[in-house]
Design an enzyme around this catalytic site. Structure first.
Site, short mmCIF file in Angstrom:
data_model
loop_
_atom_site.label_atom_id
_atom_site.label_comp_id
_atom_site.label_asym_id
_atom_site.label_seq_id
_atom_site.Cartn_x
_atom_site.Cartn_y
_atom_site.Cartn_z
N HIS A 1 0.82 -1.20 0.00
CA HIS A 1 0.00 0.00 0.00
C HIS A 1 0.87 1.27 0.00
O HIS A 1 0.63 2.22 -0.74
CB HIS A 1 -0.86 -0.06 1.27
CG HIS A 1 -2.00 0.88 1.25
ND1 HIS A 1 -2.97 0.89 2.20
CD2 HIS A 1 -2.31 1.86 0.40
CE1 HIS A 1 -3.83 1.82 1.93
NE2 HIS A 1 -3.46 2.42 0.84
N CYS B 1 1.99 -5.16 -20.59
CA CYS B 1 1.68 -4.15 -19.57
C CYS B 1 2.55 -4.27 -18.32
O CYS B 1 2.30 -3.63 -17.32
CB CYS B 1 0.20 -4.18 -19.19
SG CYS B 1 -0.31 -5.70 -18.39
C1 PEP Z 1 2.44 -8.10 -14.44
O1 PEP Z 1 2.42 -9.11 -13.75
O2 PEP Z 1 3.31 -7.83 -15.27
C2 PEP Z 1 1.36 -7.10 -14.28
C3 PEP Z 1 1.26 -6.08 -15.08
O3 PEP Z 1 0.52 -7.25 -13.23
P1 PEP Z 1 0.89 -6.88 -11.73
O4 PEP Z 1 2.21 -6.16 -11.73
O5 PEP Z 1 -0.23 -6.04 -11.21
O6 PEP Z 1 0.96 -8.23 -11.10
#
Ligand code: PEP
Ligand code: MG
Length: 762
Positions: free
Chosen positions: A365, A678
């Protein structure tokens, strides 16, 4: 011996500092093995010698003065061979070296065990006995076990600088700079002064502070004692009818323990010697807890709990008075064992220039808030001796996850120059805001952003983002005290979709579990990243998932820019179950409840190796795919993305990952399925080029990196990027790939876009 081992471990764990750990070990091992001598030699990296650091049985004056090179003497031989040596007549061994200052001639038999951590011999633990005898197997096994325990403690002491203080105090007295590592969680660099934040009434979390006004500290201490005594008397009176005489007497014992003739007196002496009341109190209490815990008698051992309880009560009062009086500098670097959002309540945000927490991860957080506020943050700095840093000047490098305490002037200058460079670069990049995101040969690369807070959405719009590639819905969930209701969620999602409309907004359904725990939905698991996470929780709790899907779809009414993304898909049945629930909600809303909604596109994250191998099966069932390179890296390489101990193995340019990324993009295109990336990798300028070279045309990243990535893409053609990717796929390790990518660009305009990680002196 097993009992002794257990109690040695217990004592070591409650020891106040490294010197006490060494002392406990030599004393307890000598007693348990019933030998004449137990000594610890520690490797000093400065002189590359093994130095006698603690002994029980040899002349104490010899500590610090006996120094052996690897291979020299029996101790050096144990270190060189990295295995135990057990001799009944040490003098007869060709390696025997005699040190008159040790008084060693009296000891004939020798057993030495190496202390090894991560393949390095950090020290040697030795027992010796006057009469000739060969130590038996169980004694050897005991010594090896204690050495293994000691290894972790020494490694920690090394990382925190305590080892240097133990072996070469003169280096530290000369003002020594100290560098610690954690997990880079919010990029940026800040220079400021450490403000140590402690958990309330935690005796082991009290920072080491000197008293600035001894009389004031004494007055605070006596006031805290009086308040505690008063509490005890009140409890006593309240319970007097329910307790028998002996039990009532216990309260009197507690009260008398606080007197000047007992604990109170010991603390007063330390305060008069210059320690703050909190520091003095915690030191005395910890020492008493340790003494009680090591007692043979079970009844007395139990008393450790009473002392601890009393210790906390008094500390609580001392801390109360401190909170009321605390002043924060304007360049506060908040530092703590487990900093939490609640710790920000007492200080105005403008005064915080950086945050560092010994525990926690990039997804905690606090890190999320840090990102939203643009405050450089380092989490998981496990070796940080945070209690000692209060008031020190520190540099926090959020790009590399470094904390540099008491920096040397040249390091300070280098970082100040870097801060200036970053300011200039940001100003230059601002000009690209409205320029198209195209390669040098005019191919459009779509740049999206990852969001979750209102603040980062605002920043994204300001940077010209073309859409949201990943809205992490768990982030607003963190901000609540319970699961948000359907309507509360709908409002949050609506705001996000409206802000970006008509640009697409990709709402990822709840991805909790792993290191993302909701305070009101705790999940205790031995292996959280391999456990109940993401879609697995949503499918097991349809009442939560369905409400979220309803809120997301209702929020999209009239906007037509919604995409729904499913996290942590690892097999087809779970994908199909999730898709069925999405369809069910859509039909209920449109056919039964009369909403006018365009059917949203639904996609799956490819972030588990299983999904990478089944990419075509998945692609056939969804409207789009998004690669989560953060998780894909950790699962492919079996490296926890938040564990700073293995951070140097977490390589987003690992050849295995590049091959997986290639296979994924090829699988998606064979099925005509749109795909994006992403994970953090998409926001790293060189990696972004590589992704384009591999065939990706949509990248989603945090808003802070967007213009940097756009700038580098505008300088390179698709053919160049493809050439880079092809060569990278032939290389066999991460560092070769990184150096190759860096050597491919000599133009200073390009190098300054990715070189921030290289300008640090560390
Ligand atoms: C990832 O795993 O690359 C992703 C974008 O999700 P998070 O970082 O929220 O797990
Ligand atoms: Mg993920």
């Amino acid at each position: 011996m097993l009992d002794s081992l257990r109690s040695i471990v217990q004592e070591v764990n409650s020891a106040r500092d490294f010197a006490s750990v060494l002392d406990i070990i030599v004393k307890r091992v000598r007693k348990t093995t019933d030998t004449g001598v137990c000594s610890i030699y520690l490797h000093d990296p400065v002189s590359d010698k093994y130095i006698l650091a603690a002994t029980e049985g040899l002349n104490p004056e010899a500590v610090g003065n006996i120094r052996l090179a690897t291979g020299q003497g029996l101790v050096g031989l144990v270190a060189a061979k990295a295995e135990p040596i057990n001799l009944d007549d040490a003098e007869a061994h060709p390696n025997f070296a005699y040190f008159p200052e040790s008084g060693e001639e009296r000891f004939r038999s020798f057993l030495g065990a190496p202390v090894i951590h991560h393949r390095k011999v950090l020290g040697v633990l030795v027992v010796q006995q006057a009469e000739r005898r060969r130590f038996d197997e169980s004694e050897e096994a005991f010594l090896v076990t204690v050495s293994a325990q000691l290894a972790g403690v020494i490694a920690h002491a090394n990382a925190t600088g305590q080892l240097t203080r133990q072996l070469s105090p003169e280096l530290v007295l000369s003002g020594g700079e100290r560098v610690f590592r954690g997990v880079p969680s919010v990029p940026g660099i800040s220079i400021g002064h450490a403000v140590v934040i402690t958990s309330p009434a935690d005796l082991y979390a009290v920072p080491h502070r000197a008293a600035s006004d001894i009389d004031h500290e004494l007055a605070l201490f006596h006031q805290a004692l009086e308040q505690t005594k008063q509490d005890l008397r009140t409890v006593h009176a309240d319970l007097s009818e329910k307790l028998n005489q002996e039990e009532r007497a216990l309260f009197d014992v507690y009260v008398s323990m606080l007197d000047d003739s007992s604990l109170g007196g010991e603390v007063t002496v330390l305060i008069r010697a210059g320690l703050s009341a909190q520091t003095a109190w915690s030191e005395v209490i910890i020492e008493h807890i340790r003494n009680f815990s090591s007692m043979e008698d079970a009844y007395l051992r139990e008393r450790a709990t009473d002392v601890r309880d009393l210790g906390r009560r008094v500390l609580g009062y001392l801390q109360q008075s401190q909170v009321e009086n605390r002043e924060y500098p304007n360049d506060s670097v908040l530092i703590g064992e487990e900093l939490a959002a609640a710790n920000l309540a007492d200080i105005s945000v403008e005064k915080i220039v950086a945050m560092v927490s010994a525990k926690g991860s990039r997804n905690s957080h606090l890190a999320i808030l840090g990102r939203a506020m643009g405050i450089p943050t380092v989490m998981g700095a496990i070796d940080l001796p945070w209690r000692e840093l209060d008031g020190n000047q520190v540099i926090v490098d959020g790009h590399l996850g470094l904390i540099i305490a008491n920096p040397r002037p040249e390091v300070l200058r280098a970082y100040m120059a870097q801060i200036e460079e970053e300011k200039i670069l940001s100003a230059d990049l601002e000009r690209l805001r409205d320029e198209p995101s195209v390669t040098a040969d005019n191919h459009h690369i779509t740049l999206w952003v990852n969001t979750g807070l209102r603040l980062d959405s605002l920043l994204s719009l300001d940077r010209g983002a073309e859409g949201v590639g990943l809205y992490r819905t768990e982030i607003p969930f963190f901000m609540q005290e319970r699961f948000p209701s359907e309507d509360e969620q709908r409002k949050i999602y609506r705001e996000q979709m409206e802000m970006f409309a008509p640009r697409p907004v990709t709402m990822r359904t709840l991805d909790i579990g792993g290191d993302k725990a909701l305070p009101y939905f705790p999940i205790e698991e031995a292996n959280p990243f391999l456990g109940w996470r993401g879609i697995r929780i949503s499918l097991d709790h349809p009442e939560i998932f369905l409400v979220q899907l309803r809120a997301i779809m209702r929020a999209s009414e009239g906007l037509e820019n919604l995409r729904i993304l499913l996290p942590m898909i690892s097999n087809i049945p779970e994908l199909e179950s999730a898709l069925a629930l999405v369809n069910r909600v859509y039909h209920e809303l449109t056919e039964e409840e009369g909403y006018t909604l365009t059917k949203p596109l639904v996609g799956a994250m490819i972030e588990v190796p299983a999904a990478a191998y089944q990419v075509r099966d998945i692609a056939r069932r969804v409207d789009f795919l998004s690669v989560g390179s953060n998780d894909l890296t950790q699962y492919l390489l079996a490296v926890d993305r938040n564990n700073s101990r293995v951070a140097d193995l977490y390589h987003t340019l690992h050849p295995a990952l590049l091959h997986a990324l290639k296979q994924i993009v090829e699988g998606a295109s064979a099925e005509n399925c749109p795909i994006s990336v992403c994970g953090e990798m998409a926001g790293d300028p060189l990696s972004a080029l590589l992704l384009v070279g591999l065939g990706y045309r949509v990248l989603s990243m945090s808003a802070t990196n967007l213009l940097r990535v756009k700038a580098i893409l505008r300088q390179v053609s698709i053919a160049q990027a493809e050439g880079l990717a092809q060569t990278c796929l032939t290389l066999s390790d991460n560092s070769q790939i990184r150096s190759y990518l860096e050597s491919a660009f000599t133009d200073p305009e390009i190098t300054r876009l990715y070189s921030w990680t290289k300008s640090s002196p560390y």
